[in-house]
Design an enzyme around this catalytic site. Structure first.
Site, PDB file in Angstrom:
ATOM      1  N   SER A   1      75.638  41.233  24.006  1.00  0.00           N
ATOM      2  CA  SER A   1      74.615  42.010  23.504  1.00  0.00           C
ATOM      3  C   SER A   1      75.223  42.959  22.526  1.00  0.00           C
ATOM      4  CB  SER A   1      73.639  42.419  24.519  1.00  0.00           C
ATOM      5  OG  SER A   1      72.548  43.295  24.031  1.00  0.00           O
TER       6      SER A   1
ATOM      7  N   TYR B   1      70.879  47.024  31.727  1.00  0.00           N
ATOM      8  CA  TYR B   1      71.055  45.756  30.925  1.00  0.00           C
ATOM      9  C   TYR B   1      72.210  45.818  30.192  1.00  0.00           C
ATOM     10  CZ  TYR B   1      70.814  42.235  27.444  1.00  0.00           C
ATOM     11  OH  TYR B   1      71.194  41.313  26.493  1.00  0.00           O
TER      12      TYR B   1
ATOM     13  N   LYS C   1      76.152  44.022  30.577  1.00  0.00           N
ATOM     14  CA  LYS C   1      76.975  43.060  29.538  1.00  0.00           C
ATOM     15  C   LYS C   1      78.257  43.876  29.077  1.00  0.00           C
ATOM     16  CE  LYS C   1      73.770  39.824  28.421  1.00  0.00           C
ATOM     17  NZ  LYS C   1      74.028  38.299  28.377  1.00  0.00           N
TER      18      LYS C   1
END
Length: 343
Positions: A117, A141, A145
């Site tokens: 991401s 989040y 990643k």
């Protein structure tokens, strides 16, 4: 050629699987259907279960010993939700991936494409980022990643893996042939919410209008899911070349438009396609929100010959067509019609 696609029943993974099938590659799908759609795998080789189930991963390789590469796009991915539930995001994205990679290496599969991401990047004054930009995620989040990229890089240094990580941001649209598309309500995707507002004549709320962008609204990099699927296909086809020539056998590539789109510009694009104005309301910024960024994607062009082909209005039209064809597409996360999967 066969490829194991973790998360292959989801919006992105199933579209990648369709792209593979269209190009003579057989996808083997592993998905727990927590957010995936069972309709997307009914005519595909499918194993239902978690990616951290080492016994199941072993069975897949026992059944398909000719699988030599895996594509990992199984994740939970709503950034504001990750702020509210960080432990879930680290458990689902990090802990389970560690078990998955361990099972892959035990099965002798040492080639991995990781769907990462652009949320790993720190904001920049110009909002443009590339693979050399500082890594400083704003949400759990994004950190999940970034952590995984570091772990996978370390695995490459040890000789356990060769990895291509593909970093992207906001995925929009649907398979142009309407085989797959977004199915889950409540994921806070701006384009879905905008279309719903336009078609139902409801107001759309912009969270934060005081960002230092060209119109005060956040900037994002919207990439058509079909363009994204093509990038994964190109990475599969060129894997040995690009991974083996990369330093440490680890290569990270950005996938984006190189220009970005503000929420205000997204609103105008939707209005142009649906032919009506959308009533706008304003709200404060949400926890975890950032002004945004877009990726320049020069390395993806250099290594894969990839650049986006489909404009934003095509994504709006394809999503609108998908929603019309699947008016019940925001029902159960396990599918629009319930039936048994084939294992």
């Amino acid at each position: 050629m066969k490829v194991l696609i973790a998360g292959g029943a989801g919006y992105i993974g199933s579209t990648i699987a369709s792209m593979c099938l269209d190009n003579g590659i057989t996808p083997i799908i592993l998905d727990n259907l927590s957010t995936g759609c069972i309709d997307f795998v009914h005519d595909r080789i499918f194993y239902r279960g978690d990616i951290d189930d080492g016994t199941l991963v072993k069975k897949i390789f026992d059944d398909h010993p000719d699988v030599s590469i895996a594509l990992h796009c199984a994740a939970v991915l709503v950034a504001p939700e990750s702020v509210r539930h960080p432990l879930r995001y680290y458990r689902e994205n990090v802990a389970k991936t560690l078990a998955f990679v361990d099972a892959l290496t035990q099965a002798g599969c040492r080639r991995l494409i990781f769907s990462s991401s652009a949320a790993i990047y720190a904001p920049t004054p110009t909002f443009g980022v590339d693979e050399s930009s500082p890594v400083a995620p704003a949400t759990p989040y994004g950190w999940s990643k970034a952590m995984l990229e570091q772990i996978l890089h370390d695995c490459c240094l040890s000789g356990d893996l060769r990895v291509v990580s593909l970093r992207y941001q906001n995925v929009v649209g649907a398979d142009p042939y309407l085989r797959t598309g977004p199915t889950i309500a409540g994921t806070e995707r701006a384009l879905d919410s905008l279309l719903d507002a336009a078609l139902a004549d409801r107001p759309f709320t912009i969270a934060g209008t005081d960002w230092p962008t060209r119109d005060g609204t956040p900037v994002r990099d919207y990439v058509h899911v079909w363009d994204l699927a093509r990038a994964h296909l190109l990475a599969l086809q060129a894997f040995d070349t690009v991974a083996s020539t990369a330093p440490d056998c680890y290569l990270a590539l950005d996938l984006g438009t190189g220009v970005g789109t503000t929420v205000g510009e997204l609103i105008r694009a939707v209005e142009a396609v649906v032919g009506r104005r959308i009533t706008i309301t304003h709200a404060p910024r949400r926890p975890g929100d950032i002004a945004g960024c877009y990726t320049r994607s020069r390395l993806a062009l250099q290594h894969l010959g990839w650049q986006p082909r489909l404009p934003l209005n095509a994504a709006v039209r394809d999503l609108l067509s998908w929603n019309k064809a699947n008016h019940h597409s925001h029902e159960s996360p396990q599918g629009m019609h319930r039936h048994d999967a084939v294992t």
